[in-house]
Write an enzyme that holds these catalytic residues in place. Structure first.
Site, PDB file in Angstrom:
ATOM      1  N   TYR A  77       7.309   4.228  15.500  1.00 23.78           N
ATOM      2  CA  TYR A  77       5.901   4.451  15.788  1.00 23.78           C
ATOM      3  C   TYR A  77       5.701   4.561  17.298  1.00 23.78           C
ATOM      4  O   TYR A  77       5.953   3.625  18.045  1.00 23.78           O
ATOM      5  CB  TYR A  77       5.045   3.323  15.229  1.00 23.78           C
ATOM      6  CG  TYR A  77       4.937   3.296  13.719  1.00 23.78           C
ATOM      7  CD1 TYR A  77       5.355   4.371  12.947  1.00 23.78           C
ATOM      8  CD2 TYR A  77       4.408   2.196  13.054  1.00 23.78           C
ATOM      9  CE1 TYR A  77       5.257   4.356  11.569  1.00 23.78           C
ATOM     10  CE2 TYR A  77       4.294   2.166  11.675  1.00 23.78           C
ATOM     11  CZ  TYR A  77       4.733   3.252  10.936  1.00 23.78           C
ATOM     12  OH  TYR A  77       4.633   3.231   9.560  1.00 23.78           O
ATOM     13  N   PRO A 103      -4.263   4.284   2.490  1.00 23.03           N
ATOM     14  CA  PRO A 103      -5.130   3.922   1.362  1.00 23.03           C
ATOM     15  C   PRO A 103      -6.481   4.628   1.388  1.00 23.03           C
ATOM     16  O   PRO A 103      -7.153   4.689   0.364  1.00 23.03           O
ATOM     17  CB  PRO A 103      -5.294   2.411   1.530  1.00 23.03           C
ATOM     18  CG  PRO A 103      -5.134   2.178   2.998  1.00 23.03           C
ATOM     19  CD  PRO A 103      -4.070   3.155   3.425  1.00 23.03           C
ATOM     20  N   LEU A 104      -6.859   5.178   2.555  1.00 23.59           N
ATOM     21  CA  LEU A 104      -8.129   5.903   2.656  1.00 23.59           C
ATOM     22  C   LEU A 104      -7.917   7.405   2.779  1.00 23.59           C
ATOM     23  O   LEU A 104      -8.835   8.147   3.127  1.00 23.59           O
ATOM     24  CB  LEU A 104      -8.933   5.387   3.850  1.00 23.59           C
ATOM     25  CG  LEU A 104      -9.361   3.915   3.751  1.00 23.59           C
ATOM     26  CD1 LEU A 104     -10.099   3.485   5.011  1.00 23.59           C
ATOM     27  CD2 LEU A 104     -10.229   3.685   2.517  1.00 23.59           C
ATOM     28  N   ALA A 105      -6.691   7.854   2.487  1.00 26.01           N
ATOM     29  CA  ALA A 105      -6.389   9.290   2.466  1.00 26.01           C
ATOM     30  C   ALA A 105      -6.820   9.982   3.744  1.00 26.01           C
ATOM     31  O   ALA A 105      -7.523  11.005   3.727  1.00 26.01           O
ATOM     32  CB  ALA A 105      -7.032   9.955   1.250  1.00 26.01           C
ATOM     33  N   GLY A 134     -15.558   8.517   3.611  1.00 28.49           N
ATOM     34  CA  GLY A 134     -16.790   9.292   3.721  1.00 28.49           C
ATOM     35  C   GLY A 134     -16.917  10.063   5.021  1.00 28.49           C
ATOM     36  O   GLY A 134     -18.026  10.422   5.427  1.00 28.49           O
TER      37      GLY A 134
END
Length: 362
Positions: free
Chosen positions: A53, A209-211, A217
């Site tokens: 990373y 996990p939130l794509a 949103g």
């Protein structure tokens, strides 16, 4: 904060993990320190990084933060890193050989300022190295006290089973966790990988996990993504992943439902998405790579969210993984659903899908 056991181990970790992939690049050190402080102040304990990373800078930033914090804070943390890849062009500076993993682990420990890492994960498989060689190194690393537990990341179901079965046959330490891509918009691992993990007692630590922000949103169909979002970034990887998400009718239906449920509950879309994922069979803790304190605070709000059975069912149905045919279509659907309900040990194949289209304007 709630806590869950790390696979079959006796170690408990927070039900939300902090990813540090952007520390040292998109998130500067001052902001990274603030994010780490916010996470630990909220009771978060599992922090995930990797040797590659930002070419090791993520580990260095985390190491400096650990060194600057009192023992009463750092002693309760569970630090996870990874080895497999390298930024070097050296032919031997990559893969899962004993030689490379030994150097990778030593480098990670030095950057982190630690004598031992809690969870050492293989970042991906390496079919050019015998699994016996890899497993023997990991076993030696556990016995020497340099790592506590072994984890895997981005392994297919058969690769996961190969590692576990071989380790059992050789009487070696077993992996305890798997880090896969998993979210409401990426559920294909439920065909084979999740059943294999459940069968073997492997805990899941989902990444993305939130794509990439779709489930938070951030985006509207046909809209132009903001420059400070991942979909709006000029990085090819972000554009590729975002394109895959944006092309699917199912994905936009899922996003709309997430937003609707969030509005009705008075919570954020990210919190709804994270809570749904945290309740999936085998999941220990979604890994959230927040780039700002505000993003992290919003993600942390998921610990106070409870989704009704109706909301969970609606989300399950709208985001149900789709397959084109045998053996993943109707033939395998009932097996997948049974597995996700009660973990019945029946083999289920895996399928992946996607393409590289821009955010979309349909």
């Amino acid at each position: 904060m709630k806590y869950r056991k790390l696979g079959k181990t006796g170690t408990a970790v927070s039900e939300l993990a902090l990813g540090t992939m952007y520390f040292g690049e998109e998130t500067n050190e001052t902001d990274a320190f603030a994010i780490l402080d916010t996470f630990t102040d909220a009771g978060g304990s599992l922090i995930d990084t990797s040797n590659v990373y930002v070419n090791g800078k993520s580990e260095e930033v985390l190491g400096r933060w650990l060194a600057a914090r009192p023992a009463e804070v750092t002693d309760r943390l569970v630090i996870a890193t990874k080895g497999r890849f390298s930024a070097s062009s050296d032919v031997n500076d990559s893969g899962l050989s004993r030689r490379h993993l030994q150097r990778s682990l030593e480098g990670s420990l030095k950057r982190l300022g630690l004598e031992q890492v809690d969870l050492y994960q293989l970042h991906a498989s390496d079919m050019e190295t015998p699994v016996e060689e890899t497993l023997l190194f990991l076993n030696d690393a556990v016995q020497s006290g340099k790592i506590n537990y072994i984890g895997l990341s981005n392994f297919t179901a058969w690769q996961l089973q190969l590692m576990i079965s071989t380790a059992k046959e050789m009487g070696l330490y077993l992996p305890v966790s798997l880090q896969p891509q998993y979210s409401l918009l990426s559920r294909e691992i439920e065909w084979e990988i999740v059943p294999a993990a459940l069968y073997n007692g492997i805990g899941l630590l989902p990444w993305s996990p939130l794509a990439g922000g779709f489930l938070a949103g951030k985006y509207q169909r046909g809209g132009v993504p903001a420059a400070d979002t991942r979909a709006g970034s000029n990085k090819a990887l972000y554009q590729f992943v975002s394109g895959e998400y944006a092309e699917s009718e199912r994905n936009w239906a899922t996003i709309n439902l997430v937003n609707q449920i969030a509005q009705e509950m008075g919570v954020s879309s990210a919190q709804v998405s994270l809570r749904w994922l945290a309740e999936r069979p085998g999941v220990i803790a979604p890994i959230c790579g927040a780039r700002t304190v505000n993003q992290l605070k919003d993600n942390l709000g998921m610990v106070n969210v409870t989704l009704s059975d109706v909301a969970m069912h609606m989300l399950d149905e709208v985001s149900k993984p789709v397959s084109g045919g045998y053996p993943y279509g109707e033939f395998g659907q009932w097996q997948r659903e049974r597995w996700m309900q009660d973990g019945s040990p029946e083999p289920i194949p895996v399928v992946t899908a996607g393409s590289s289209h821009p955010l979309g304007n349909k």
